[in-house]
Design an enzyme around this catalytic site. Structure first.
Site, PDB file in Angstrom:
ATOM      1  N   THR A  82       3.951   8.695   5.641  1.00  0.00           N
ATOM      2  CA  THR A  82       4.812   7.596   5.173  1.00  0.00           C
ATOM      3  C   THR A  82       6.140   7.549   5.923  1.00  0.00           C
ATOM      4  OG1 THR A  82       5.794   8.932   3.396  1.00  0.00           O
ATOM      5  CG2 THR A  82       3.775   7.724   2.869  1.00  0.00           C
ATOM      6  N   ASP A  83       6.809   6.401   5.758  1.00  0.00           N
ATOM      7  CA  ASP A  83       8.116   6.211   6.385  1.00  0.00           C
ATOM      8  C   ASP A  83       9.215   6.339   5.331  1.00  0.00           C
ATOM      9  OD1 ASP A  83       8.079   3.797   4.965  1.00  0.00           O
ATOM     10  OD2 ASP A  83       7.687   2.570   6.742  1.00  0.00           O
ATOM     11  N   ALA A  84      10.439   6.009   5.701  1.00  0.00           N
ATOM     12  CA  ALA A  84      11.577   6.144   4.789  1.00  0.00           C
ATOM     13  C   ALA A  84      11.467   5.223   3.577  1.00  0.00           C
ATOM     14  CB  ALA A  84      12.887   5.871   5.535  1.00  0.00           C
ATOM     15  N   VAL A 129       6.128   3.996   2.320  1.00  0.00           N
ATOM     16  CA  VAL A 129       4.807   3.421   2.590  1.00  0.00           C
ATOM     17  C   VAL A 129       4.291   4.005   3.906  1.00  0.00           C
ATOM     18  CG1 VAL A 129       5.272   1.286   1.328  1.00  0.00           C
ATOM     19  CG2 VAL A 129       5.730   1.389   3.778  1.00  0.00           C
TER      20      VAL A 129
END
Length: 148
Positions: free
Chosen positions: A14-16, A19
């Site tokens: 996931t990203d910041a 998601v």
């Protein structure tokens, strides 16, 4: 039954925003590709380590329909198509809880690993394409009937 790869989304995917980072979807698709090759009794070490021929990705794209989050259980359907004597594509449908959340396509070309010139697909990969395509056609027909 088409080839299905099951995988859980991990925090590292996931990203910041929490998601799945877009590029990681292609990594997951490649995992499914490798798993399908292995399920077809293709030796992955020989296939990917200094092979006489290679199948590089020459095009890739992903369409996202819904976000994927850490902990989601993915079902990745792999549907390969032969495009010619030296190329093929793989369509990946990524499902979470029976909902299509993303669809990806990778296109591959067969090349001589030394000269980098195009080569005809190997018998091994043709068998893999036929096995998985045959299974996928039934799934596609069922899906088409459900839509109608």
């Amino acid at each position: 039954m088409s080839f299905i790869y099951n995988r859980t989304i991990h925090l590292q995917d996931t990203d910041a925003a929490g998601v799945v980072y877009f590029a990681n979807v292609l990594c997951i698709c490649h995992e499914a590709y490798e798993a399908s090759l292995e399920a077809s009794k293709i030796n992955l070490k020989m296939f990917f380590t200094n092979p006489p021929i290679a199948f590089p990705v020459v095009n890739a794209n992903v369409d996202f329909f819904r976000p994927m989050f850490c902990g989601d259980k993915l079902e990745v359907s792999l549907i390969p198509h032969k495009l010619g004597v030296n190329k093929f594509e793989i369509i990946y449908e990524i499902i979470v809880e029976n909902v299509l959340v993303a669809k990806a396509v990778t296109r591959h070309v067969c090349i001589d690993a030394v000269s980098r010139s195009k080569q005809d697909l190997s018998a091994e990969i043709i068998q893999w394409l036929e096995t998985n395509r045959h299974d996928a056609e039934g799934a596609e027909r069922r899906r088409s009937r459900e839509i109608l």
